[in-house]
Design an enzyme around this catalytic site. Structure first.
Site, PDB file in Angstrom:
ATOM      1  CG  ASP A  15      -5.997   0.870   0.807  1.00  0.00           C
ATOM      2  OD1 ASP A  15      -5.172   1.585   0.502  1.00  0.00           O
ATOM      3  OD2 ASP A  15      -6.435  -0.122   0.954  1.00  0.00           O
ATOM      4  NE  ARG A  45       1.590   5.398  11.788  1.00  0.00           N
ATOM      5  CZ  ARG A  45       2.403   4.894  10.286  1.00  0.00           C
ATOM      6  NH1 ARG A  45       2.947   6.012  10.237  1.00  0.00           N
ATOM      7  NH2 ARG A  45       2.410   3.570   9.826  1.00  0.00           N
ATOM      8  NE  ARG A  62      -2.510   3.252  16.118  1.00  0.00           N
ATOM      9  CZ  ARG A  62      -1.940   2.880  14.737  1.00  0.00           C
ATOM     10  NH1 ARG A  62      -1.321   3.602  14.377  1.00  0.00           N
ATOM     11  NH2 ARG A  62      -1.767   2.040  14.109  1.00  0.00           N
ATOM     12  N   PRO A  63       1.510   2.555  18.788  1.00  0.00           N
ATOM     13  CG  PRO A  63       1.851   0.313  18.635  1.00  0.00           C
ATOM     14  CD  PRO A  63       1.447   1.509  18.983  1.00  0.00           C
ATOM     15  CB  SER A  64       3.511   1.940  12.558  1.00  0.00           C
ATOM     16  OG  SER A  64       3.262   1.458  11.213  1.00  0.00           O
ATOM     17  N   GLY A  65       1.020  -0.303  12.465  1.00  0.00           N
ATOM     18  CA  GLY A  65       0.814  -1.953  12.781  1.00  0.00           C
ATOM     19  C   GLY A  65       1.266  -2.019  11.413  1.00  0.00           C
ATOM     20  CB  THR A  66       1.658  -0.542   7.596  1.00  0.00           C
ATOM     21  OG1 THR A  66       2.002   0.763   8.519  1.00  0.00           O
ATOM     22  CG2 THR A  66       0.126  -1.109   8.005  1.00  0.00           C
ATOM     23  CB  SER A 112      -0.987  -0.511   0.982  1.00  0.00           C
ATOM     24  OG  SER A 112      -2.175   0.888   1.294  1.00  0.00           O
ATOM     25  CG  ASP A 167      -3.085  -0.207  -1.212  1.00  0.00           C
ATOM     26  OD1 ASP A 167      -3.094   0.387  -1.348  1.00  0.00           O
ATOM     27  OD2 ASP A 167      -3.531  -1.468  -1.259  1.00  0.00           O
TER      28      ASP A 167
HETATM   29  C1  G16 Z   1      -3.535   0.278   6.732  1.00  0.00           C
HETATM   30  C2  G16 Z   1      -4.886   0.024   7.634  1.00  0.00           C
HETATM   31  C3  G16 Z   1      -5.247   1.534   7.950  1.00  0.00           C
HETATM   32  C4  G16 Z   1      -4.151   2.722   8.776  1.00  0.00           C
HETATM   33  C5  G16 Z   1      -3.246   2.403   7.789  1.00  0.00           C
HETATM   34  C6  G16 Z   1      -2.027   3.010   9.513  1.00  0.00           C
HETATM   35  O1  G16 Z   1      -3.746   1.207   5.840  1.00  0.00           O
HETATM   36  O2  G16 Z   1      -5.772   0.009   6.112  1.00  0.00           O
HETATM   37  O3  G16 Z   1      -6.816   1.282   8.695  1.00  0.00           O
HETATM   38  O4  G16 Z   1      -4.777   3.300   8.968  1.00  0.00           O
HETATM   39  O5  G16 Z   1      -2.431   0.956   7.439  1.00  0.00           O
HETATM   40  O6  G16 Z   1      -1.643   2.016   9.587  1.00  0.00           O
HETATM   41  P1  G16 Z   1      -0.763   2.294  11.100  1.00  0.00           P
HETATM   42  O7  G16 Z   1      -0.753   3.717  11.703  1.00  0.00           O
HETATM   43  O8  G16 Z   1      -0.778   1.335  11.921  1.00  0.00           O
HETATM   44  O9  G16 Z   1       0.728   1.611  10.479  1.00  0.00           O
HETATM   45  P2  G16 Z   1      -2.963   1.125   4.131  1.00  0.00           P
HETATM   46  O10 G16 Z   1      -3.422   2.080   3.128  1.00  0.00           O
HETATM   47  O11 G16 Z   1      -1.036   1.239   4.212  1.00  0.00           O
HETATM   48  O12 G16 Z   1      -3.106  -0.212   3.268  1.00  0.00           O
END
Ligand code: G16
Length: 550
Positions: free
Chosen positions: A288, A512, A503-507, A68, A286
Site C-alpha cells: 500500500d 519518531r 511523535r509516538p509511532s502508532g505502528t 505492512s 502489503d
Molecule cells: C501505517 C499507516 C500510515 C502511517 C504509517 C506509519 O502505514 O497506514 O498512514 O504513515 O503506518 O505510522 P506511524 O508513524 O504511526 O508508525 P502501513 O503502511 O504500515 O500500514
C-alpha cells in the site's frame, strides 16, 4: 439471532485467552505488535467485525491481517468499512476495549456493552470478507479470526493471501455490486482488469514506457505485480525484484518502501542491477506504499518519495481539470502530514490548497473528502486521490466544447478507474505515476527537478513509554512530556532552515523524530540532537539509542 449467542461466544473465547500483562491499542493502522501475541486479538476482532456489519445492516466489512512495513515477526489486523475506507474512528475504542478485556466474562460484558451502546439489531446478518499478507504467522491468526466470525455467526468470504489495497477494493466492490456506483467486479481478477484496462486507455497512442524495476519487498506485492503484469503485457514491461515471498526472514528486510525512505538509499539487492537513469520503485510488505527512485548519471541515488509523487500527480490533475474547462466547478485540494518536506509544501501551495493533518491514512482520507478532487500523500509513499460523488457525476455528464476539452475529460474519467480510491495502493499509484511520466515525457531527473528537497532525517528512539508523548497542531508540537517542546524549539532555532517534530509511532513501539535543515549535515545533526533530548527526557532504552548519538 435476536440475542447474543452467549454460550457459543464463551466456548470460542475460552479457546483464545488474552495473555496477561499486555495492553493492546487500535493505533494508526489497527492492532500491530508481535504476531505471537495476537491470537486473542484476532478472535475478538472477528467478533467485532460481525457486530460492525450487523450495525451497518449486513453490509460487508473487511478485515486485513498484516503488519505492512513492520518486520516479519510482527503482525496486525485492521477493519475496513463498507466503502473500503478505514474503520470509523468512534469504533476504534470498542476494538481496544474488546482486545483488553482480561477474561472471557469481561470480554462478554464488553460485547454486550458494544451492542447496547451502538444499538445493534442482532437479527441483522453479519457479512465479512478477510485477507492476509504473506507473513508466516498469518495462517494461524486467520484461523483465530475465523473462530471469532463463527462465534458471532457471520457469513464469510476468504480473500486469501492478497494486498491490503485489493482487500479494500473487494469490500467496496461487494457493497456496490449491481448499483449505479458499482466499483468493479468483486474479485481480484476484477481489480486487475479494471486497473490494467484504464492504464491501457490512458497511454494509448503514447510512446511505450521503458521497463520499470520493482522491489516487491519480498511480500505479497510480488504476487499481485506478477498477475497485473500479465494483464498489462508490453504496455508496461516490469522487472520484478525481491519476490522471495516464502523465504524466512526476507519480508521487508533490506528492501521495501520503508527501508528506502528511512535510509534514503537503494535496497542493496538492486545495487548491481539498476542502470543510471532507469526508473525503479519499492512497494512495502502489503503493497500500500510506493517509493520511486533512480541513479543519476554519476550513479548517485535519487529518491522520489510520496511528496514528489503528490507534486507530480496533483499538478497533472489540476492541468487536466483546467483543460477540460472544469476549473470553476471542480476544486482540487492536497492533504499532507508534518513529514511532508518543506520544499514540497511550498511548491504545491503555489498551485492548489494544501492542508496538514495527523499521520495515518484515516486522517488524510477524511480530510481529502472535503474537496471535489482530494489528493493525499504521506511522505512515506502512502496515498491516493478521491473524486467526490458529484465530481464523478459531473465528469460523466459534462459536455466538452472542443476536442482538447474532450480529451482531457476522457483522461479524467479513465483516471477515476485507474486510481484505487479506497486507500493508498502501490500498484495503482505506480500505474498513475507511469501515466503522468508518459504524458509529460518526463525522465526521473525531470520529475525530480520540480523542486529540490530540503535535506531531512528521520530517526527512531526506543523509550520506556511512548504513550507519555502527546502532540497537538497536527503532531507538529509536543504537549507532553512537559518542557520538552521548549527544548526542541531552542535547538531548532540554532539551525538554518531548521524544523523538527517528535511523535509516538502508532505502528511500532518507538518515538519518531523528524528534522530538516538547509544543509544535509545540519539536518542529520538536528535529528540526532533532538533524538538525544527525547532519549534523555524519557528514560530511553540503551538499546534504542541510535548509534549516531551514543
Ligand atoms: C501505517 C499507516 C500510515 C502511517 C504509517 C506509519 O502505514 O497506514 O498512514 O504513515 O503506518 O505510522 P506511524 O508513524 O504511526 O508508525 P502501513 O503502511 O504500515 O500500514
Amino acid at each position: 439471532m435476536s440475542q447474543l449467542p452467549s454460550s457459543q461466544l464463551r466456548a470460542y473465547a475460552d479457546a483464545h485467552p488474552k495473555p496477561p500483562n499486555i495492553e493492546y491499542q487500535y493505533g494508526t493502522a489497527g492492532f500491530r505488535t508481535l504476531g505471537s501475541v495476537l491470537d486473542s486479538v484476532l478472535f475478538r476482532v472477528g467478533v467485532l467485525a460481525g457486530l460492525r456489519s450487523k450495525r451497518l445492516e449486513g453490509r460487508t466489512v473487511g478485515v486485513m491481517v498484516t503488519a505492512s512495513h513492520n518486520p516479519e515477526q510482527d503482525n496486525g489486523v485492521k477493519l475496513v468499512d463498507p466503502r473500503g475506507e478505514m474503520l470509523e474512528a468512534s469504533w476504534e475504542q470498542y476494538a481496544t476495549f474488546l482486545a483488553n478485556a482480561p477474561t472471557t466474562d469481561a470480554f462478554l460484558d464488553v460485547v454486550d456493552a458494544v451492542v447496547k451502546n451502538t444499538k445493534i439489531d442482532l437479527s441483522r446478518p453479519a457479512r465479512v470478507v478477510y485477507g492476509r499478507d504473506t507473513r508466516p504467522s498469518g495462517a494461524e491468526l486467520v484461523s483465530a479470526l475465523e473462530d471469532g466470525l463463527k462465534a458471532i455467526g457471520a457469513e464469510t468470504r476468504n480473500a486469501g493471501i492478497t494486498t491490503t489495497p485489493i482487500l479494500h477494493y473487494l469490500v467496496r466492490a461487494i457493497n456496490t455490486k449491481g448499483t449505479a456506483e458499482s466499483y468493479g467486479e468483486d474479485s481480484e481478477e476484477g481489480y486487475y482488469l479494471k486497473l490494467s484496462g484504464a492504464f491501457k486507455k490512458l497511454i494509448a497512442g503514447k510512446t511505450k514506457p521503458e521497463p520499470i524495476v520493482i522491489d516487491c519487498a519480498n511480500g505479497v506485492g510480488a504476487l499481485a505485480a506478477e498477475k497485473i503484469s500479465q494483464h498489462l503485457g508490453d504496455s508496461l514491461p516490469m522487472i520484478l525484484e525481491n519476490t522471495a515471498t516464502t523465504t524466512k526472514g526476507a519480508l521487508n528486510y533490506q528492501c521495501g518502501a520503508d527501508f528506502v525512505k528511512t535510509g534514503q538509499k537503494l535496497p542493496p539487492s538492486l545495487a548491481d542491477k539498476l542502470k543510471p537513469g532507469q526508473r525503479a520503485c519499492s512497494f512495502d510488505g502489503d503493497a500500500d506504499r510506493l517509493m520511486y527512485y533512480y541513479l543519476d548519471e554519476r550513479g548517485h541515488f535519487q529518491m522520489l518519495d510520496g511528496d514528489k509523487i503528490a507534486a507530480l500527480v496533483a499538478s497533472f490533475i489540476v492541468d487536466l481539470v483546467r483543460l477540460a474547462g472544469l476549473e470553476k466547478e471542480v476544486k482540487v485540494g492536497l492533504i499532507q502530514t508534518a513529514y511532508a518536506n518543506g520544499a514540497s509544501t511550498k511548491y504545491l501551495s503555489d498551485r492548489l490548497p494544501v492542508k496538514c493533518v495527523s499521520t495515518g491514512v484515516k486522517h488524510l482520507h477524511h480530510a481529502a473528502e472535503h474537496y471535489q478532487i482530494g489528493v493525499y500523500f504521506e511522505a512515506n509513499g502512502h496515498g491516493t486521490i478521491l473524486f467526490s460523488r458529484e465530481t464523478l457525476e459531473k465528469l460523466s455528464t459534462h459536455e466538452p466544447n472542443t476536442p482538447a476539452q474532450s480529451t482531457a475529460l476522457n483522461h479524467l474519467v479513465n483516471l477515476t478507474h485507474l486510481i484505487n480510491q479506497t486507500v493508498g495502493d502501490a500498484i495503482s499509484d505506480m500505474l498513475l505515476v507511469e501515466v503522468v511520466l508518459t504524458h509529460k515525457s518526463y525522465s526521473g531527473a525531470e520529475w525530480n527537478s520540480l523542486y529540490t528537497d530540503l535535506p531531512n532525517r528521520l530517526v527512531k528512539v526506543v523509550v520506556a513509554d511512548r504513550n507519555a508523548f502527546k502532540t497537538e497542531d497536527a503532531e507538529r508540537r509536543l504537549v507532553s512530556p512537559a518542557g520538552l517542546q521548549q527544548k526542541i524549539d531552542e535547538l531548532v532555532r540554532k539551525f538554518e532552515g531548521g524544523r523538527s517534530f517528535v511523535r509516538p509511532s502508532g505502528t511500532e513501539d518507538v518515538v519518531r523524530v523528524y528534522a530538516e535543515a538547509a544543509i544535509r549535515a545540519q539536518a542529520d545533526e538536528l535529528a540526532y540532537r533532538v533524538g538525544g533530548l527525547v532519549y534523555d527526557e524519557a528514560g530511553g532504552d540503551p538499546k534504542g539509542r541510535p548509534k549516531e548519538f551514543v
